[in-house]
Design an enzyme around this catalytic site. Structure first.
Site: not given
Ligand code: NAI
Length: 248
Positions: A13-15, A64, A90, A155-157, A159
């Site tokens: 999820g690095a995009s 993933v 991530n 989502y909570v479950a 995490k």
């Molecule tokens: P985001 O939505 O900006 O990024 C998530 C990334 O995961 C994106 O690059 C997306 O394309 C990728 N992704 C989603 N489904 C995928 C799949 N099936 N295969 C491969 N890649 C996939 O979200 P953010 O905020 O950067 O979140 C990153 C991590 O941090 C997540 O695990 C999120 O749950 C967690 N997180 C974020 C918080 C926030 O406030 N932004 C708070 C707590 C946790």
């Protein structure tokens, strides 16, 4: 301290968002970073950005939630680099809704991506890490895994499950000198939280003792630390990066 020179790191999820910042920070610390996600255009731009800063990165298309694609992606990574030293799970999605009305598809998609996806990636890196008797696995949890959140039962479950997974695998593979930890961010400014209105963001800030939302870089710094040699005696831990909004 905290040099990752020549380590091979994979960030799912690095995009965009935290994953993107994590890839940049790992590269800055000297790691060769495999950026893995579904959006190849964004990944290509990130690879160029890292190269422009003197780092090394490689993009791999990865969903993933798809077991076969995950296997194929890690095969490609292992063929190119020979090993994975650091895995950052991530990738995640949200499909919010009240539990009573939650559609089965929304439950399944979130559990599949956020929890099963991490498990599938871990399975792909474990044989090599166990052979090498070294490795770092870092799972992206969330503050809501500790405190709950209305409208996010799926989502909570997922995490909270990720925290359980972290602890179980930490114990399973500790004898092989592999550490498994989780990072639990609070409210971080990324595309995932962009949709919140300014009013909600302001209200949330009043619940954060440090008085601001976190940045992707704040979270990335915690990941670089947990990935480093210096964190060798930390395993099964959940590191809160939440500005004090929840003190576990
Ligand atoms: P985001 O939505 O900006 O990024 C998530 C990334 O995961 C994106 O690059 C997306 O394309 C990728 N992704 C989603 N489904 C995928 C799949 N099936 N295969 C491969 N890649 C996939 O979200 P953010 O905020 O950067 O979140 C990153 C991590 O941090 C997540 O695990 C999120 O749950 C967690 N997180 C974020 C918080 C926030 O406030 N932004 C708070 C707590 C946790």
């Amino acid at each position: 301290m905290f040099s990752l020179k020549d380590k091979v790191a994979v960030v799912t999820g690095a995009s965009q968002g935290i994953g993107r910042e994590t890839a940049l920070a790992l590269a800055e610390a000297g790691a060769k970073v495999v950026v893995a996600a579904r959006n190849e255009e964004k990944l290509a731009a990130l690879v160029q950005e890292i190269a422009g800063k003197g780092g090394e990165a490689f993009a791999v298309k990865l969903d993933v939630a798809d077991a076969e694609q995950t296997k194929a992606a890690f095969k490609t990574i292992l063929e190119k680099f020979g090993r994975v030293d650091i895995l950052v799970n991530n990738a995640a999605i949200t499909r919010d809704g009240l539990a009573m009305r939650m559609k089965a598809d929304d439950w399944d998609a979130v559990l599949r991506t956020n929890l099963t996806g991490a498990h599938l990636c871990i399975q792909q890196v474990l044989p090599g890490m166990m052979k090498a008797r070294a490795g770092r696995i870092i799972n992206m949890a969330s503050v809501v895994a500790r405190m709950g959140n209305a409208g996010q039962a799926n989502y909570v479950a997922a995490k909270a499950g990720l925290i359980g997974l972290t602890k179980a695998i930490a114990i399973e593979i500790a004898s092989r000198n592999i550490t498994v930890n989780a990072v639990a961010p609070g409210f971080i400014e990324t595309p995932m939280t962009d949709f919140l209105s300014d009013k909600v963001k302001e209200e949330l800030k009043t619940r954060i003792p440090l008085g601001r939302m976190g940045s992707g870089r704040d979270v990335a710094a915690a990941i670089v630390f947990l990935a480093s040699d210096e964190a060798c005696y930390i395993t099964g831990h959940v590191l809160d990066v939440n500005g004090g909004m929840y003190l576990a």
